[in-house]
Design a protein around this motif. Structure first.
Motif, PDB file in Angstrom:
ATOM      1  N   ALA A   1       0.850  -1.193   0.000  1.00  0.00           N
ATOM      2  CA  ALA A   1       0.000   0.000   0.000  1.00  0.00           C
ATOM      3  C   ALA A   1       0.881   1.236   0.000  1.00  0.00           C
ATOM      4  N   LYS A   2       0.388   2.284  -0.633  1.00  0.00           N
ATOM      5  CA  LYS A   2       1.142   3.538  -0.690  1.00  0.00           C
ATOM      6  C   LYS A   2       1.364   4.124   0.700  1.00  0.00           C
ATOM      7  N   ASP A   3       0.374   3.948   1.598  1.00  0.00           N
ATOM      8  CA  ASP A   3       0.459   4.525   2.940  1.00  0.00           C
ATOM      9  C   ASP A   3       1.471   3.808   3.820  1.00  0.00           C
TER      10      ASP A   3
ATOM     11  N   CYS B   1       3.770  -0.776   8.212  1.00  0.00           N
ATOM     12  CA  CYS B   1       2.739  -1.508   7.482  1.00  0.00           C
ATOM     13  C   CYS B   1       1.363  -1.190   8.058  1.00  0.00           C
ATOM     14  N   THR B   2       0.418  -0.851   7.191  1.00  0.00           N
ATOM     15  CA  THR B   2      -0.946  -0.562   7.637  1.00  0.00           C
ATOM     16  C   THR B   2      -1.751  -1.839   7.818  1.00  0.00           C
ATOM     17  N   GLY B   3      -1.153  -2.995   7.473  1.00  0.00           N
ATOM     18  CA  GLY B   3      -1.850  -4.263   7.658  1.00  0.00           C
ATOM     19  C   GLY B   3      -1.494  -4.948   8.965  1.00  0.00           C
ATOM     20  N   CYS B   4      -0.186  -5.122   9.197  1.00  0.00           N
ATOM     21  CA  CYS B   4       0.255  -5.818  10.418  1.00  0.00           C
ATOM     22  C   CYS B   4       1.003  -4.915  11.377  1.00  0.00           C
ATOM     23  N   TRP B   5       1.188  -3.641  10.997  1.00  0.00           N
ATOM     24  CA  TRP B   5       1.858  -2.630  11.813  1.00  0.00           C
ATOM     25  C   TRP B   5       3.337  -2.934  12.051  1.00  0.00           C
TER      26      TRP B   5
END
Length: 381
Positions: free
Chosen positions: A352-354, A364-368
């Motif tokens: 992801a860009k973020d 990571c915006t998924g698993c931090w």
């Protein structure tokens, strides 16, 4: 390839300059011949025809073109032929063609002898107890500052001018490899501007920023050059000073690249890097017409600073040197597609860009998962 400084006398330096100038003249005359023949008669002139004309050119100019090696002049004509073939290859591929250009004094700096013993001879005075010499037709025996042993069989000999200095460049066949002991280690590297490279182990290779360090001296030299009258002796000296500063930056950059590449080759059996298109990355931003005869902002002002930093880091030279050292040491070098490596989490694979919080931080915006952005990119590869 081996490169050594030529300890030429003043007379030999003048002869080297004359040799280079005559080869430049030959190149430009051959280019004009091709252009005129095609423009006026629709005839495509080939290398074979121009090579056959050399005998008459040399006979008509014994004190000029006739002084130099016939083989080296053929190499200059082949250089032009190679430029033409590259032009047509780009046309067929649909890329920007870039027609071969006439060479000015500042853009023609090398003369090549295609075979050792044909108009040139490496180590031409083997009986000398301490010094090494190279013999060049029309110039004589020139002393060489040989700082390391030449490996393999000398194939071609070139003379190159860099500023006020002259160098001999040897291309060799059958150069023996020197495999290093296996380490069992594997690493990915991420090229950058803050650091030259970051490994997947978290180690950083310094970016020395040699051009930025010399910027003030270069700016002063350029200002001094701008105030000199064209064609004057003072202007020639000012040009030489600017060239010497740029040559020093180039030598420093190559030295740093060699040391960094050697450290990687000694430490890892397998090295993975991004297959970067540096020329494309540093290309000027495309203009954005506003439809009214003007242009919209395209971010070129900001991009030019990044382009300069990338070129100062010397990514292309570093990767080329790393490739040569890896091959000689028996290491494996793998180039991977760099797409999305900076946005993909090395732990869960979420892209992801973020994810890229800043130039240095990846979160990571998924698993931090959080890590240095360059370290995460290398672990992803």
């Amino acid at each position: 390839m081996f490169k050594f400084f030529l300890c030429s006398t003043a007379k030999q330096a003048a002869a080297l300059a004359a040799c280079l100038e005559e080869h430049r003249t030959l190149y430009n005359a051959a280019l004009e011949h091709r252009r005129t023949a095609y423009r006026k008669a629709g005839v495509a002139v080939r290398y074979g025809e121009q090579s056959a004309d050399l005998k008459h050119i040399r006979a008509d100019d014994p004190g000029g073109q006739g002084r130099w090696s016939f083989s080296s002049q053929q190499a200059t004509l082949r250089r032009l032929d190679k430029a033409y073939r590259a032009f047509f290859d780009r046309v067929k591929a649909g890329r920007t063609p870039g027609f071969p250009r006439f060479k000015g004094r500042g853009s023609f700096d090398t003369v090549e002898w295609p075979k050792d013993g044909d108009g040139c001879r490496w180590h031409s005075q083997p009986e000398h107890p301490t010094a090494t010499y190279v013999r060049l037709q029309g110039i004589g025996h020139v002393r060489v500052h040989q700082h390391r042993r030449v490996l393999g069989t000398v194939k071609t000999i070139s003379v190159k001018r860099e500023g006020a200095r002259w160098f001999v460049v040897l291309s060799c066949d059958e150069v023996p490899a020197h495999p290093l002991p296996a380490t069992g280690a594997v690493a990915g590297i991420d090229m950058g501007v803050a650091w030259l490279a970051t490994t997947s182990d978290g180690d950083h290779l310094d970016n020395q920023r040699h051009l930025a360090t010399s910027a003030s001296r270069l700016a002063a030299a350029q200002r001094d050059l701008a105030g000199k009258k064209r064609g004057s002796t003072r202007r020639r000296k000012a040009v030489a000073r600017v060239a010497a500063l740029h040559a020093k930056v180039r030598r420093q950059r190559l030295d740093s690249a060699h040391k960094a590449a050697l450290a990687l080759v000694r430490g890892y059996d397998v090295i993975v890097h991004e297959a970067l298109n540096v020329a494309g990355m540093t290309r000027r931003a495309a203009p954005k017409p506003d439809g009214e005869g003007g242009y919209l902002p395209n971010g070129q002002s900001a991009k030019s600073g990044l382009n300069k930093s990338i070129l100062d880091a010397g990514w292309s030279a570093f990767l080329t040197i790393l490739s040569h050292k890896a091959e000689s040491a028996g290491r494996q070098l793998i180039a991977v597609n760099p797409a999305n490596t900076s946005r993909t989490c090395s732990r869960c694979g979420h892209c992801a860009k973020d994810n890229r919080v800043s130039q240095a931080v990846f979160r990571c915006t998924g698993c931090w998962h959080e890590a240095h952005a360059d370290v995460n990119a290398r672990s992803t590869s």
